[in-house]
Design an enzyme around this catalytic site. Sequence first.
Site, PDB file in Angstrom:
ATOM      1  N   HIS A 142      61.110 -11.450   4.946  1.00  0.00           N
ATOM      2  CA  HIS A 142      62.026 -12.312   4.196  1.00  0.00           C
ATOM      3  C   HIS A 142      63.470 -12.270   4.700  1.00  0.00           C
ATOM      4  O   HIS A 142      63.935 -11.237   5.178  1.00  0.00           O
ATOM      5  CB  HIS A 142      61.999 -11.902   2.723  1.00  0.00           C
ATOM      6  CG  HIS A 142      60.624 -11.928   2.141  1.00  0.00           C
ATOM      7  ND1 HIS A 142      59.851 -10.790   2.004  1.00  0.00           N
ATOM      8  CD2 HIS A 142      59.874 -12.963   1.700  1.00  0.00           C
ATOM      9  CE1 HIS A 142      58.682 -11.123   1.485  1.00  0.00           C
ATOM     10  NE2 HIS A 142      58.665 -12.432   1.302  1.00  0.00           N
ATOM     11  N   ASP A 188      63.687  -7.705   4.841  1.00  0.00           N
ATOM     12  CA  ASP A 188      62.524  -6.860   5.090  1.00  0.00           C
ATOM     13  C   ASP A 188      61.725  -7.464   6.238  1.00  0.00           C
ATOM     14  O   ASP A 188      62.246  -8.291   6.984  1.00  0.00           O
ATOM     15  CB  ASP A 188      61.687  -6.656   3.819  1.00  0.00           C
ATOM     16  CG  ASP A 188      61.105  -7.963   3.271  1.00  0.00           C
ATOM     17  OD1 ASP A 188      61.107  -8.982   3.990  1.00  0.00           O
ATOM     18  OD2 ASP A 188      60.643  -7.961   2.111  1.00  0.00           O
ATOM     19  N   SER A 218      57.246 -16.417  -1.965  1.00  0.00           N
ATOM     20  CA  SER A 218      58.182 -15.305  -2.154  1.00  0.00           C
ATOM     21  C   SER A 218      59.617 -15.629  -1.779  1.00  0.00           C
ATOM     22  O   SER A 218      60.536 -14.935  -2.218  1.00  0.00           O
ATOM     23  CB  SER A 218      57.718 -14.095  -1.345  1.00  0.00           C
ATOM     24  OG  SER A 218      57.552 -14.434   0.023  1.00  0.00           O
TER      25      SER A 218
END
Length: 378
Positions: free
Chosen positions: A344, A341, A47
């Site tokens: 990340h 978040d 991600s």
Amino acid sequence: MGMGYELAVKQALVVSIVLGVAVAGVEPSKKMMRLRQVPAMYVFGDSTLDVGNNNYLPGEGVPRANKPYYGIDLPGSGKPTGRFSNGYNTADFVAKTLGFNKSPLAYFVLKAHDKLIPSAITRGVSYASAGSGILDSTNAGGNIPLSQQVRLFQSTKAEMDATVGPGAVTSLLTRSFFLLGVGSNDLFVFTTELAKQNRSATQSDIAVLYGSLISNYSAAITELYELGARKLGIINVGPVGCVPRVRVLNATGGCADGMNQLAAGFDAALESLLAGLAAKLPGMAYSLADSFGLAARTDQLAAGFVNADSACCGGGRLGAEADCLPGATLCADRDRFLFWDRVHPSQRAAMLSAQAYYDGPAQFTKPINFKQLAQAQE
């Protein structure tokens, strides 16, 4: 369309490979053509590098960044694109240092718009997928694991060969930049499973884990090499015990030292693996970016971050008890938060990391930096 048109397209693509510039769509500016240091970039990982592949995967359990407030600071749109960031991510900023305007588009985006091969030849492709790991079993069914990402590249290369010929493709790939960043999710899953069993990892558990990870990573890198990759920029696993999602489990909000030690041990094994592969794979050049060391040795206040332990977008304690979704609590100055978040980095944190890997202090890349790797000659 007639054969004459197809021949003209083929010839134009071959010329683009030789010159190392894009010809499909809007022509790049002269400044961009001067700045581009590699003809294309191919991205593999999780991600931190995904630019939209997971938006196309079916299933309720697939992690997606396709809702606000993701992308709120993305230049030009301010809309979610699948990047797990308030704006650009690490892949975008690595691409920028190499002379591109952002990361190459996601494989499934390109497939959906019938632009895979033109992009693969003139700019590159991103195969990265949120939630993916080095092991196929990591978050199985909710992502494109590393081995499958490599297989997608293999099929892409076969189409490239058919379009412009194997010789031109080989020339392109040997000069292109291959960016890899994966492994964090494997460690998250490992520690989560142990927690479910209410036990700590034994040395035997850890040895088995490292053995599996290194074996699978070695196989993926070797296959990329056999497909033509020669310049590999690899980002190691950072201090996963310090992300808000993990910190919030600690009554003090401190880092989980055990997870960080697990990451550090894997990173040491990865460093040894790469040195060994380079010694036996002729022409392979690599740069190992030390995200763990960068995080550990950076004075976050001096770097401009006023908050280095909480999520900018989320909810509850440390902003880590809720996902970043519409209606979540959103910090006012997103450039001052290290984390976007609960897992990340923020756009600014990703930018500073990419700059450090490109030509920052020597201790953050081994044996060369990303700039030297891009400019390395066969």
